[in-house]
Design a protein around this motif. Structure first.
Motif, PDB file in Angstrom:
ATOM      1  N   UNK A 133       0.771  -1.200   0.087  1.00  0.00           N
ATOM      2  CA  UNK A 133      -0.031  -0.006   0.052  1.00  0.00           C
ATOM      3  C   UNK A 133       0.833   1.224   0.244  1.00  0.00           C
ATOM      4  N   UNK A 134       0.211   2.391  -0.322  1.00  0.00           N
ATOM      5  CA  UNK A 134       0.866   3.510  -0.236  1.00  0.00           C
ATOM      6  C   UNK A 134       2.269   3.929  -0.833  1.00  0.00           C
ATOM      7  N   UNK A 135       2.310   3.359  -2.131  1.00  0.00           N
ATOM      8  CA  UNK A 135       3.395   3.509  -2.819  1.00  0.00           C
ATOM      9  C   UNK A 135       3.062   4.078  -4.464  1.00  0.00           C
ATOM     10  N   UNK A 136       3.845   3.766  -5.409  1.00  0.00           N
ATOM     11  CA  UNK A 136       3.761   4.394  -6.668  1.00  0.00           C
ATOM     12  C   UNK A 136       3.785   3.149  -7.770  1.00  0.00           C
ATOM     13  N   UNK A 137       3.113   2.115  -7.484  1.00  0.00           N
ATOM     14  CA  UNK A 137       3.160   0.808  -8.216  1.00  0.00           C
ATOM     15  C   UNK A 137       2.177   1.121  -9.366  1.00  0.00           C
ATOM     16  N   UNK A 138       2.357   0.669 -10.618  1.00  0.00           N
ATOM     17  CA  UNK A 138       2.056   0.872 -11.727  1.00  0.00           C
ATOM     18  C   UNK A 138       1.574  -0.399 -12.317  1.00  0.00           C
ATOM     19  N   UNK A 139       0.744  -0.418 -13.599  1.00  0.00           N
ATOM     20  CA  UNK A 139       0.534  -1.427 -14.229  1.00  0.00           C
ATOM     21  C   UNK A 139      -0.682  -2.356 -13.599  1.00  0.00           C
ATOM     22  N   UNK A 140      -1.105  -3.605 -13.924  1.00  0.00           N
ATOM     23  CA  UNK A 140      -2.275  -4.177 -13.756  1.00  0.00           C
ATOM     24  C   UNK A 140      -2.210  -4.963 -12.452  1.00  0.00           C
ATOM     25  N   UNK A 141      -3.264  -5.232 -11.651  1.00  0.00           N
ATOM     26  CA  UNK A 141      -3.318  -6.354 -10.681  1.00  0.00           C
ATOM     27  C   UNK A 141      -2.785  -7.806 -11.559  1.00  0.00           C
ATOM     28  N   UNK A 142      -1.813  -8.385 -11.175  1.00  0.00           N
ATOM     29  CA  UNK A 142      -1.555  -9.600 -11.779  1.00  0.00           C
ATOM     30  C   UNK A 142      -2.474 -10.620 -11.858  1.00  0.00           C
ATOM     31  N   UNK A 143      -2.893 -11.264 -13.003  1.00  0.00           N
ATOM     32  CA  UNK A 143      -3.722 -12.155 -13.084  1.00  0.00           C
ATOM     33  C   UNK A 143      -3.256 -13.465 -12.535  1.00  0.00           C
ATOM     34  N   UNK A 144      -2.342 -13.530 -12.425  1.00  0.00           N
ATOM     35  CA  UNK A 144      -1.379 -14.754 -11.574  1.00  0.00           C
ATOM     36  C   UNK A 144      -1.876 -14.876 -10.192  1.00  0.00           C
ATOM     37  N   UNK A 145      -2.676 -13.669  -9.590  1.00  0.00           N
ATOM     38  CA  UNK A 145      -2.790 -13.924  -8.327  1.00  0.00           C
ATOM     39  C   UNK A 145      -4.136 -14.837  -8.135  1.00  0.00           C
ATOM     40  N   UNK A 146      -4.798 -15.044  -9.284  1.00  0.00           N
ATOM     41  CA  UNK A 146      -5.968 -15.750  -9.374  1.00  0.00           C
ATOM     42  C   UNK A 146      -5.641 -17.276  -8.799  1.00  0.00           C
ATOM     43  N   UNK A 178      -4.676 -19.760  -1.049  1.00  0.00           N
ATOM     44  CA  UNK A 178      -4.650 -19.679   0.346  1.00  0.00           C
ATOM     45  C   UNK A 178      -4.689 -18.080   0.667  1.00  0.00           C
ATOM     46  N   UNK A 179      -5.035 -17.198  -0.389  1.00  0.00           N
ATOM     47  CA  UNK A 179      -4.777 -15.865   0.143  1.00  0.00           C
ATOM     48  C   UNK A 179      -5.882 -15.413   0.707  1.00  0.00           C
ATOM     49  N   UNK A 180      -5.752 -14.813   1.924  1.00  0.00           N
ATOM     50  CA  UNK A 180      -6.727 -14.442   3.037  1.00  0.00           C
ATOM     51  C   UNK A 180      -6.978 -12.699   2.530  1.00  0.00           C
ATOM     52  N   UNK A 181      -6.067 -11.915   2.556  1.00  0.00           N
ATOM     53  CA  UNK A 181      -5.908 -10.560   2.504  1.00  0.00           C
ATOM     54  C   UNK A 181      -5.141 -10.096   1.452  1.00  0.00           C
ATOM     55  N   UNK A 182      -5.727  -9.388   0.406  1.00  0.00           N
ATOM     56  CA  UNK A 182      -5.051  -8.536  -0.547  1.00  0.00           C
ATOM     57  C   UNK A 182      -5.272  -7.031  -0.383  1.00  0.00           C
ATOM     58  N   UNK A 183      -4.254  -6.481  -0.236  1.00  0.00           N
ATOM     59  CA  UNK A 183      -4.386  -4.784  -0.091  1.00  0.00           C
ATOM     60  C   UNK A 183      -3.207  -4.017  -0.944  1.00  0.00           C
ATOM     61  N   UNK A 200     -10.614  -7.635   0.437  1.00  0.00           N
ATOM     62  CA  UNK A 200      -9.903  -7.177  -0.826  1.00  0.00           C
ATOM     63  C   UNK A 200     -10.049  -5.613  -0.795  1.00  0.00           C
ATOM     64  N   UNK A 201      -8.766  -4.973  -0.923  1.00  0.00           N
ATOM     65  CA  UNK A 201      -8.633  -3.608  -0.855  1.00  0.00           C
ATOM     66  C   UNK A 201      -8.057  -3.177  -1.967  1.00  0.00           C
ATOM     67  N   UNK A 202      -8.594  -2.441  -2.847  1.00  0.00           N
ATOM     68  CA  UNK A 202      -8.018  -1.825  -4.266  1.00  0.00           C
ATOM     69  C   UNK A 202      -8.321  -0.322  -4.153  1.00  0.00           C
ATOM     70  N   UNK A 203      -8.333   0.116  -3.203  1.00  0.00           N
ATOM     71  CA  UNK A 203      -9.117   1.448  -3.139  1.00  0.00           C
ATOM     72  C   UNK A 203      -7.819   2.603  -3.701  1.00  0.00           C
ATOM     73  N   UNK A 204      -8.292   3.723  -4.456  1.00  0.00           N
ATOM     74  CA  UNK A 204      -7.278   4.665  -4.487  1.00  0.00           C
ATOM     75  C   UNK A 204      -6.258   4.272  -5.582  1.00  0.00           C
ATOM     76  N   UNK A 205      -6.698   3.775  -6.527  1.00  0.00           N
ATOM     77  CA  UNK A 205      -5.981   3.627  -7.883  1.00  0.00           C
ATOM     78  C   UNK A 205      -6.742   3.940  -9.049  1.00  0.00           C
ATOM     79  N   UNK A 206      -6.263   3.382 -10.261  1.00  0.00           N
ATOM     80  CA  UNK A 206      -6.994   3.888 -11.649  1.00  0.00           C
ATOM     81  C   UNK A 206      -7.625   2.719 -12.400  1.00  0.00           C
ATOM     82  N   UNK A 207      -8.083   1.853 -11.524  1.00  0.00           N
ATOM     83  CA  UNK A 207      -8.463   0.474 -12.235  1.00  0.00           C
ATOM     84  C   UNK A 207      -9.876   1.014 -12.798  1.00  0.00           C
TER      85      UNK A 207
END
Length: 418
Positions: free
Chosen positions: A143-156, A160-165, A188-195
């Motif tokens: 969180x709170x950085x300047x990451x760009x690009x997509x949410x990786x499809x590989x995360x699907x 075992x993933x419980x929390x993704x922020x 699942x928290x994807x707030x404040x991006x440009x999705x």
């Protein structure tokens, strides 16, 4: 040799033997896997402390035991060698500026990783899709950085993933459909991006979904009845809110600043849903009466904001007692029920905004002062408001105390103008 000297010499020998034994035991401790050491070297090579941060000062690869000396590392014994099971990059302390650089794909070599945290900083570039290989990951928080690009499809693939922020970054693209189908995902928290794009249906038993301040469009997808926190505020979504009727566990709902239309489902008016934020949409219809088995018993901290919509009809008693209640800039008519006046006087309602409606009465008790904690605004309605109903009005309410008579006449005769 006298007795005291012999005793001191004997004690010295005992201490020396103990020290040698401890050193031998320390040398025999399990070592961190060379695979993980190499991965950590690549991670450090791609990141750096922002001036004022000292996070990487402990990452000395000449140290024989990084697990006990490196900041941000948690290790566990796996098949007779130590493996990194949790990695926190940065301190997260308010006085630390954090770290900069990019995330190395070599993170995927930490195959026993269950938790990956990146604290606020200036990390740029994409999220490595290789992270989708880390099948044991339960928590990803970048969180709170300047990451760009997509949410990786590989995360699907992270079963075992419980929390993704991934909030407060500059991510673009759509939400991978498989992400909302992960069997263990609860937060699942994807707030404040440009999705952007439409939201996929959510088939997992999510508890917390926060997508505010993106560019999502389309109608609401199907959502699980388990959800307790839901925010899609500040997007361009549209359509009715009918699908929310079955979400019986909701305690926080924010659909504000979109283009939703139609009536507000009656099941949303209940005290257990203590935060109901629907302002600045195109919602219409009325405020329904309380259900047969319900009593308006909203508690401390409750907030309902229905302002800047097209709500009509007389106000029912269903929202009496809400601590912060915003009904302004609608098309409500008639007198405000006495239950609201009572909750204002007893202090259970601390903010009540009903300005810019077509209200014809607010039955204040003559000579009884409002509590100092109350903010009441009644301006620009079809009545002359008492002075106490003007003092707390925001600047946006304007300077006109009452509506022009012709507007009230036209509206009450069936016109929707005004």
């Amino acid at each position: 040799m006298d007795q005291p000297v012999r005793s001191l010499l004997f004690l010295f020998l005992l201490l020396l033997l103990a020290s040698l034994s401890l050193q031998q035991q320390h040398d025999q401790l399990p070592k961190l896997s060379t695979i993980d050491v190499d991965a950590l070297k690549a991670v450090k090579a791609s990141l750096t402390d922002i001036p004022g941060s000292t996070f990487f000062s402990t990452w000395d690869f000449t140290s024989p035991h990084p697990c006990s000396s490196f900041s941000g590392l948690t290790c566990s014994l796996v098949s007779y060698s130590l493996r990194v099971t949790a990695l926190s990059l940065g301190t997260g302390l308010s006085g630390s500026p954090g770290i900069a650089g990019t995330l190395s794909p070599s993170l995927s070599q930490l195959t026993e990783l269950t938790q990956l945290v990146l604290f606020p900083g200036l990390v740029t570039g994409p999220i490595p899709p290789q992270l989708g290989r880390l099948s044991k990951l339960r928590v990803i928080s970048l969180t709170n950085n300047r990451l760009t690009g997509p949410v990786p499809a590989s995360f699907s693939a992270l079963k075992n993933l419980h929390t993704l922020d991934l909030s407060y970054n500059q991510l673009t693209g759509t939400v991978p459909p498989g992400l909302t189908e992960l069997p263990c995902l609860k937060v699942l928290i994807l707030a404040y991006n440009a999705l952007s794009g439409r939201l996929p249906a959510v088939s997992t038993q999510l508890l917390h979904l926060d997508l505010k301040m993106n560019r999502f469009n389309g109608q609401l997808p199907s959502l699980p009845s388990s959800i307790r926190y839901l925010s899609v505020s500040g997007n361009t979504m549209w359509g009715p809110l009918n699908g929310l009727s079955s979400l019986s566990e909701l305690v926080y709902l924010d659909m504000s600043m979109n283009q939703f239309s139609g009536p507000i489902p009656a099941p949303l008016f209940k005290p257990t849903l203590s935060s109901l934020l629907l302002q600045r949409n195109n919602l219409s219809g009325g405020v329904p009466p309380p259900g047969p088995s319900e009593s308006p018993s909203y508690g401390e901290g409750s907030i309902v904001d229905l302002s800047h919509n097209f709500l009509t009809g007389e106000l029912s008693t269903v929202l009496a007692g809400v601590e912060s209640l915003y009904l302004n800039n609608n098309r409500l008519i008639g007198r405000v029920p006495e239950e609201y006046v009572k909750s204002v006087y007893d202090g259970s309602t601390k903010t009540l905004y009903v300005q810019h409606n077509f209200i014809t009465g607010f039955p204040l008790e003559a000579g009884v002062a409002l509590p100092d904690t109350v903010s009441l605004c009644l301006s620009y309605n079809c009545m002359v408001p008492p002075s106490v109903g003007l003092a707390a009005c925001p600047a946006s309410a304007g300077s006109q105390v009452s509506r022009p008579a012709w507007q009230c006449s036209m509206f009450n005769n069936g016109s929707s103008q005004g």
